[in-house]
Every structure is written in structure tokens, then in C-alpha cells.
Design a protein around this motif. Structure first.
Motif, PDB file in Angstrom:
ATOM      1  N   VAL A  10     -23.835   9.994 -20.122  1.00  0.00           N
ATOM      2  CA  VAL A  10     -23.823  10.944 -19.004  1.00  0.00           C
ATOM      3  C   VAL A  10     -22.528  10.820 -18.206  1.00  0.00           C
ATOM      4  O   VAL A  10     -21.881  11.821 -17.890  1.00  0.00           O
ATOM      5  CB  VAL A  10     -25.050  10.741 -18.086  1.00  0.00           C
ATOM      6  N   VAL A  11     -22.132   9.600 -17.901  1.00  0.00           N
ATOM      7  CA  VAL A  11     -20.934   9.389 -17.072  1.00  0.00           C
ATOM      8  C   VAL A  11     -19.670   9.809 -17.813  1.00  0.00           C
ATOM      9  O   VAL A  11     -18.782  10.437 -17.242  1.00  0.00           O
ATOM     10  CB  VAL A  11     -20.856   7.917 -16.601  1.00  0.00           C
ATOM     11  N   ARG A  12     -19.584   9.507 -19.099  1.00  0.00           N
ATOM     12  CA  ARG A  12     -18.366   9.804 -19.853  1.00  0.00           C
ATOM     13  C   ARG A  12     -18.251  11.267 -20.282  1.00  0.00           C
ATOM     14  O   ARG A  12     -17.164  11.831 -20.248  1.00  0.00           O
ATOM     15  CB  ARG A  12     -18.265   8.901 -21.077  1.00  0.00           C
ATOM     16  N   GLY A  14     -20.436  13.937 -19.284  1.00  0.00           N
ATOM     17  CA  GLY A  14     -21.043  14.943 -18.418  1.00  0.00           C
ATOM     18  C   GLY A  14     -20.052  15.452 -17.387  1.00  0.00           C
ATOM     19  O   GLY A  14     -18.907  15.008 -17.318  1.00  0.00           O
ATOM     20  N   ARG A  16     -18.916  16.004 -13.365  1.00  0.00           N
ATOM     21  CA  ARG A  16     -18.979  15.147 -12.181  1.00  0.00           C
ATOM     22  C   ARG A  16     -18.731  15.983 -10.941  1.00  0.00           C
ATOM     23  O   ARG A  16     -17.843  16.840 -10.931  1.00  0.00           O
ATOM     24  CB  ARG A  16     -17.934  14.052 -12.309  1.00  0.00           C
ATOM     25  N   ARG A  18     -18.787  15.495  -6.482  1.00  0.00           N
ATOM     26  CA  ARG A  18     -19.009  14.628  -5.338  1.00  0.00           C
ATOM     27  C   ARG A  18     -19.695  15.403  -4.233  1.00  0.00           C
ATOM     28  O   ARG A  18     -19.375  16.556  -3.970  1.00  0.00           O
ATOM     29  CB  ARG A  18     -17.684  14.072  -4.816  1.00  0.00           C
ATOM     30  N   HIS A  25     -23.262  12.766 -11.696  1.00  0.00           N
ATOM     31  CA  HIS A  25     -22.833  12.980 -13.075  1.00  0.00           C
ATOM     32  C   HIS A  25     -23.982  13.689 -13.777  1.00  0.00           C
ATOM     33  O   HIS A  25     -25.130  13.223 -13.706  1.00  0.00           O
ATOM     34  CB  HIS A  25     -22.561  11.647 -13.785  1.00  0.00           C
ATOM     35  N   ARG A  27     -25.291  15.766 -17.422  1.00  0.00           N
ATOM     36  CA  ARG A  27     -25.100  16.185 -18.809  1.00  0.00           C
ATOM     37  C   ARG A  27     -26.324  17.014 -19.201  1.00  0.00           C
ATOM     38  O   ARG A  27     -27.445  16.509 -19.204  1.00  0.00           O
ATOM     39  CB  ARG A  27     -24.966  14.969 -19.717  1.00  0.00           C
ATOM     40  N   ARG A  79     -24.276   8.105  -8.426  1.00  0.00           N
ATOM     41  CA  ARG A  79     -23.543   6.900  -8.037  1.00  0.00           C
ATOM     42  C   ARG A  79     -23.377   6.915  -6.518  1.00  0.00           C
ATOM     43  O   ARG A  79     -22.842   7.867  -5.959  1.00  0.00           O
ATOM     44  CB  ARG A  79     -22.178   6.864  -8.696  1.00  0.00           C
ATOM     45  N   ALA A 103     -22.643  20.281  -9.660  1.00  0.00           N
ATOM     46  CA  ALA A 103     -22.699  19.802 -11.047  1.00  0.00           C
ATOM     47  C   ALA A 103     -23.412  20.821 -11.937  1.00  0.00           C
ATOM     48  O   ALA A 103     -22.985  21.061 -13.067  1.00  0.00           O
ATOM     49  CB  ALA A 103     -23.404  18.449 -11.108  1.00  0.00           C
TER      50      ALA A 103
END
Length: 114
Positions: A10-12, A14, A16, A18, A25, A27, A79, A103
């Protein structure tokens, strides 16, 4: 979400966004056909153990109210940034809504946000 491979996916790969003291994040197709998977990252930068757990509880409560907004099979990782330690539940809710909305707009397959 419990496995580091799911968090990493998901972090890599997906999108992002803020929203104040949180980064969302997202996906859209982490595991098609299954319910949405949600994970939290509340690191030591947020504060001591008591503070981190308080932020985690507040975020979990806010996310539980928003489960219906998430498509099935998606992955979501929230996060918490250090500013989350001083944020109350209302600010975390607004920040989560802002980040989650952005997102979802940026997610592949949604041309409205581009």
C-alpha cells in the motif's frame, strides 16, 4: 492489516495524500474480493507509548466510522505525524476526511481528481 507485505504494498504502490497531522496511503485493489484492509503507523516520533496508543485509539475510532466509504478489496494505511500527538479527535477526523477524500480522488480509475 497485519502483514508487513500488505503495508509495504500500500505504501509503495498506492497513492498518498496528506491531511494535516496524518498521511493517507491508499491502494484500490490490494486484495480483490475481500473486505477493505486498514493499517496504522504511529511511530516513536509521535511520542511515548501512552501518547502513541492514544493517537492509535482515536484514529481507529474515526476509521471505524468511515469503513463504508472504502471500496471492497482496497488497502488503506494511515500514518500519524508528530503533530497528531497534540490533535484532538475532531481535528484527527477532519484531517482523515481531507486525506482520505484526496486519496480517493487520486486513485487510479478515478479521473475526476485529475
Amino acid at each position: 492489516m497485519r502483514r508487513s507485505t500488505d503495508f509495504g504494498a500500500v505504501v509503495r504502490s498506492g497513492v498518498r495524500a496528506r491531511g494535516g497531522p496524518v498521511i493517507v496511503h491508499f491502494r484500490p485493489e490490494l486484495d480483490p474480493g475481500s473486505p477493505a484492509r486498514i493499517g496504522l503507523i504511529v511511530g516513536k516520533q509521535v511520542g511515548g507509548s501512552v501518547v502513541r496508543h492514544r493517537v492509535s485509539r482515536r484514529l481507529r475510532a474515526q476509521l471505524a466510522q468511515r469503513l463504508g466509504l472504502l471500496p471492497a478489496g482496497c488497502g488503506l494505511v494511515v500514518r500519524a505525524l508528530p503533530e497528531a500527538a497534540a490533535a484532538d479527535s475532531a481535528l484527527l477526523a477532519r484531517s482523515l476526511d481531507r486525506g482520505l477524500g484526496r486519496a480517493l480522488e487520486l486513485a487510479p480509475g478515478n479521473e475526476a481528481g485529475r
